[in-house]
Scaffold this motif. Structure first.
Motif, PDB file in Angstrom:
ATOM      1  N   PRO A 128       7.523 -29.602 101.161  1.00 14.90           N
ATOM      2  CA  PRO A 128       8.167 -30.818 101.683  1.00 14.90           C
ATOM      3  C   PRO A 128       9.174 -31.465 100.747  1.00 14.90           C
ATOM      4  N   THR A 129       9.059 -31.216  99.436  1.00 15.08           N
ATOM      5  CA  THR A 129      10.005 -31.770  98.465  1.00 15.08           C
ATOM      6  C   THR A 129      10.229 -30.724  97.381  1.00 15.08           C
ATOM      7  N   PRO A 130      11.238 -30.914  96.543  1.00 17.50           N
ATOM      8  CA  PRO A 130      11.330 -30.080  95.343  1.00 17.50           C
ATOM      9  C   PRO A 130      10.063 -30.221  94.499  1.00 17.50           C
ATOM     10  N   ILE A 131       9.847 -29.262  93.608  1.00 17.68           N
ATOM     11  CA  ILE A 131       8.667 -29.302  92.747  1.00 17.68           C
ATOM     12  C   ILE A 131       9.045 -29.556  91.291  1.00 17.68           C
ATOM     13  N   ALA A 132      10.321 -29.752  91.015  1.00 14.60           N
ATOM     14  CA  ALA A 132      10.803 -29.978  89.652  1.00 14.60           C
ATOM     15  C   ALA A 132      12.262 -30.419  89.733  1.00 14.60           C
ATOM     16  N   LEU A 133      12.852 -30.628  88.576  1.00 13.44           N
ATOM     17  CA  LEU A 133      14.266 -30.985  88.490  1.00 13.44           C
ATOM     18  C   LEU A 133      15.062 -29.722  88.182  1.00 13.44           C
ATOM     19  N   PRO A 134      15.748 -29.144  89.169  1.00 14.01           N
ATOM     20  CA  PRO A 134      16.489 -27.909  88.915  1.00 14.01           C
ATOM     21  C   PRO A 134      17.824 -28.176  88.234  1.00 14.01           C
ATOM     22  N   GLY A 135      18.215 -27.276  87.360  1.00 13.45           N
ATOM     23  CA  GLY A 135      19.519 -27.365  86.743  1.00 13.45           C
ATOM     24  C   GLY A 135      20.597 -26.838  87.665  1.00 13.45           C
ATOM     25  N   ALA A 136      21.847 -27.068  87.298  1.00 14.20           N
ATOM     26  CA  ALA A 136      22.963 -26.619  88.122  1.00 14.20           C
ATOM     27  C   ALA A 136      22.978 -25.109  88.281  1.00 14.20           C
ATOM     28  N   VAL A 137      22.524 -24.376  87.253  1.00 15.80           N
ATOM     29  CA  VAL A 137      22.509 -22.910  87.328  1.00 15.80           C
ATOM     30  C   VAL A 137      21.557 -22.439  88.412  1.00 15.80           C
ATOM     31  N   ALA A 138      20.408 -23.085  88.541  1.00 18.74           N
ATOM     32  CA  ALA A 138      19.442 -22.700  89.570  1.00 18.74           C
ATOM     33  C   ALA A 138      19.978 -23.019  90.960  1.00 18.74           C
ATOM     34  N   ILE A 139      20.654 -24.159  91.117  1.00 21.97           N
ATOM     35  CA  ILE A 139      21.244 -24.495  92.420  1.00 21.97           C
ATOM     36  C   ILE A 139      22.337 -23.498  92.769  1.00 21.97           C
ATOM     37  N   GLU A 140      23.159 -23.169  91.790  1.00 21.02           N
ATOM     38  CA  GLU A 140      24.210 -22.168  91.999  1.00 21.02           C
ATOM     39  C   GLU A 140      23.611 -20.835  92.428  1.00 21.02           C
ATOM     40  N   ALA A 141      22.489 -20.454  91.844  1.00 16.55           N
ATOM     41  CA  ALA A 141      21.838 -19.186  92.185  1.00 16.55           C
ATOM     42  C   ALA A 141      21.383 -19.174  93.639  1.00 16.55           C
ATOM     43  N   VAL A 142      20.839 -20.288  94.092  1.00 10.77           N
ATOM     44  CA  VAL A 142      20.366 -20.375  95.471  1.00 10.77           C
ATOM     45  C   VAL A 142      21.527 -20.298  96.456  1.00 10.77           C
ATOM     46  N   LEU A 143      22.654 -20.877  96.094  1.00 10.29           N
ATOM     47  CA  LEU A 143      23.796 -20.922  97.004  1.00 10.29           C
ATOM     48  C   LEU A 143      24.718 -19.714  96.874  1.00 10.29           C
ATOM     49  N   HIS A 144      24.444 -18.880  95.847  1.00  7.82           N
ATOM     50  CA  HIS A 144      25.162 -17.603  95.686  1.00  7.82           C
ATOM     51  C   HIS A 144      24.164 -16.551  95.203  1.00  7.82           C
ATOM     52  N   PRO A 145      23.215 -16.202  96.075  1.00  2.54           N
ATOM     53  CA  PRO A 145      22.161 -15.272  95.664  1.00  2.54           C
ATOM     54  C   PRO A 145      22.680 -13.839  95.546  1.00  2.54           C
ATOM     55  N   THR A 146      21.939 -13.038  94.813  1.00  3.37           N
ATOM     56  CA  THR A 146      22.260 -11.617  94.705  1.00  3.37           C
ATOM     57  C   THR A 146      21.853 -10.901  95.992  1.00  3.37           C
ATOM     58  N   ALA A 147      22.780 -10.112  96.550  1.00  2.34           N
ATOM     59  CA  ALA A 147      22.467  -9.350  97.766  1.00  2.34           C
ATOM     60  C   ALA A 147      21.513  -8.221  97.426  1.00  2.34           C
ATOM     61  N   GLY A 148      20.760  -7.764  98.419  1.00  4.11           N
ATOM     62  CA  GLY A 148      19.832  -6.661  98.194  1.00  4.11           C
ATOM     63  C   GLY A 148      18.749  -6.652  99.254  1.00  4.11           C
ATOM     64  N   ASP A 149      17.709  -5.854  99.000  1.00  7.96           N
ATOM     65  CA  ASP A 149      16.628  -5.749  99.976  1.00  7.96           C
ATOM     66  C   ASP A 149      15.269  -6.115  99.399  1.00  7.96           C
ATOM     67  N   ALA A 150      15.233  -6.610  98.180  1.00  4.98           N
ATOM     68  CA  ALA A 150      13.961  -6.961  97.551  1.00  4.98           C
ATOM     69  C   ALA A 150      13.314  -8.138  98.281  1.00  4.98           C
ATOM     70  N   LEU A 151      12.016  -8.006  98.517  1.00  2.00           N
ATOM     71  CA  LEU A 151      11.234  -9.055  99.164  1.00  2.00           C
ATOM     72  C   LEU A 151      10.076  -9.530  98.293  1.00  2.00           C
ATOM     73  N   TYR A 152       9.892  -8.849  97.170  1.00  2.00           N
ATOM     74  CA  TYR A 152       8.769  -9.165  96.288  1.00  2.00           C
ATOM     75  C   TYR A 152       9.227  -9.076  94.835  1.00  2.00           C
ATOM     76  N   PHE A 153       8.508  -9.785  93.970  1.00  2.00           N
ATOM     77  CA  PHE A 153       8.716  -9.599  92.534  1.00  2.00           C
ATOM     78  C   PHE A 153       7.434  -9.972  91.800  1.00  2.00           C
ATOM     79  N   VAL A 154       7.271  -9.392  90.636  1.00  2.00           N
ATOM     80  CA  VAL A 154       6.094  -9.649  89.822  1.00  2.00           C
ATOM     81  C   VAL A 154       6.520  -9.720  88.365  1.00  2.00           C
ATOM     82  N   ALA A 155       5.864 -10.593  87.609  1.00  2.00           N
ATOM     83  CA  ALA A 155       6.203 -10.760  86.196  1.00  2.00           C
ATOM     84  C   ALA A 155       5.753  -9.547  85.400  1.00  2.00           C
ATOM     85  N   ARG A 156       6.630  -9.079  84.528  1.00  2.00           N
ATOM     86  CA  ARG A 156       6.298  -7.931  83.682  1.00  2.00           C
ATOM     87  C   ARG A 156       5.497  -8.340  82.447  1.00  2.00           C
TER      88      ARG A 156
END
Length: 334
Positions: free
Chosen positions: A279-307
């Motif tokens: 329902p709301t943001p969960i933190a204060l995002p920086g401009a880089v994170a907002i830019e990433a959301v509005l210009h995401p990397t194209a692809g077919d990945a639907l999952y990710f896991v921390a290495r």
């Protein structure tokens, strides 16, 4: 008699020359009370003679008031010095100090909002900032939000992480207003230039998703990849299933470890039990994170896991994801 008059004149000239030379040494010599952390706080409405008295009272200067009056007249600043806090660094001269006061070059303090802080952390940091006038303690989050122009009373996410300058006499609310305005300006600008394939309906959705991306990775190069995963999951009506939202929803109940029961406990922020964005943001995002959301990397990945090294493994299918989980995370905490 003439010789006596000549001697008196010579004495007068000698005293005048010595006084003038002494005055010149005063104007160009470092102030004795100056050091790395020294400042002087000039009150609003203080007259020039009051400032001179203050300089002597606080042992910034030991020079005669006459010298300060002469310097003020020489520089033409006696009636136009600005109130405020002024630094007294080593080596500063009376001439330079008056120049700074006339120009209003007051001390600029710095307050940094860190990318990924929650609004609660921001409030704690503001409360701990020595020198800021404190007006927010005791006020509710909802009241603060409305005071800075957030109509729904939900402040999370709405303050841009960056460094803000403030001067003595300003308040915690003054800093907060600037951070709020900076976030609104940044979000509006980035939203207007968003990619055509961004399947979000409003800037607030971008802010909310950016806060999740911000908490998922500290690596700038991965943010567009993670944003792409979440946007595709939203497009395909898959749940986001992201741990940072669960942690935020737990609040003080979070003990530092995500348990299976936490993933199964429904809250408005549990993206394992609820569809769509929280329902709301969960933190204060920086401009880089907002830019990433509005210009995401194209692809077919639907999952990710921390290495485990700060990076992530991305997978297009659940089978591939499960293999990555087995490789990098043998089991979850019970």
């Amino acid at each position: 008699m003439r010789l006596l008059i000549l001697l008196v004149l010579l004495m007068i000239v000698g005293v005048a020359v010595a006084t003038w030379l002494d005055y010149r040494r005063f104007t160009e010599s470092p102030l004795p009370g100056a050091h790395a952390d020294a400042t002087i706080d000039i009150a609003r409405g203080a007259r020039y003679r009051d400032i001179v008295r203050q300089l002597r009272r606080e042992r910034v200067s030991r020079a005669a008031p006459l010298y300060w009056r002469l310097l003020g007249r020489e520089l033409g600043v006696a009636g136009r010095l600005h109130a405020g806090e002024y630094a007294l660094p080593p080596g500063i001269t009376p001439r330079e100090l008056l120049r700074r006061m006339a120009a209003g070059e007051v001390v600029q303090h710095r307050f940094t909002i860190v990318d990924g802080w929650t609004f609660r952390q921001l409030r704690l940091a503001l409360a701990a900032e020595a020198g800021l006038v404190q007006t927010l303690p005791g006020a509710s989050d909802e009241d603060i939000a409305r005071r800075v122009g957030i109509d729904d009373g939900k402040p999370e996410g709405w303050f841009l992480p960056e460094t803000y300058a403030w001067v003595k006499g300003e308040s915690d609310f003054d800093v907060l207003k600037r951070a709020r305005a900076s976030m609104q300006k940044t979000l509006d600008k980035l939203w207007a230039a968003r990619g055509a394939d961004v399947n979000l309906d409003a800037p607030y959705q971008a802010l909310t998703l950016a806060s999740i991306v911000e908490k998922e990775t500290a690596q700038p190069n991965e943010r567009p990849l993670i944003a792409g995963v979440f946007l595709r999951r939203l497009k395909f009506r898959m749940r986001l299933q992201t741990d940072p939202t669960v942690i935020y929803g737990l609040g003080d109940a979070y003990d530092g470890t995500i348990h299976r029961r936490d993933l199964d406990t429904d809250t408005p922020y549990n993206t394992y039990t609820r569809d769509g964005l929280p329902p709301t943001p969960i933190a204060l995002p920086g401009a880089v994170a907002i830019e990433a959301v509005l210009h995401p990397t194209a692809g077919d990945a639907l999952y990710f896991v921390a290495r485990g090294d700060g990076s992530h493994e991305f997978s297009p299918t659940l089978d591939a994801h499960n293999r990555a989980v087995q490789k990098y995370q043998l089991h979850r905490n019970p």
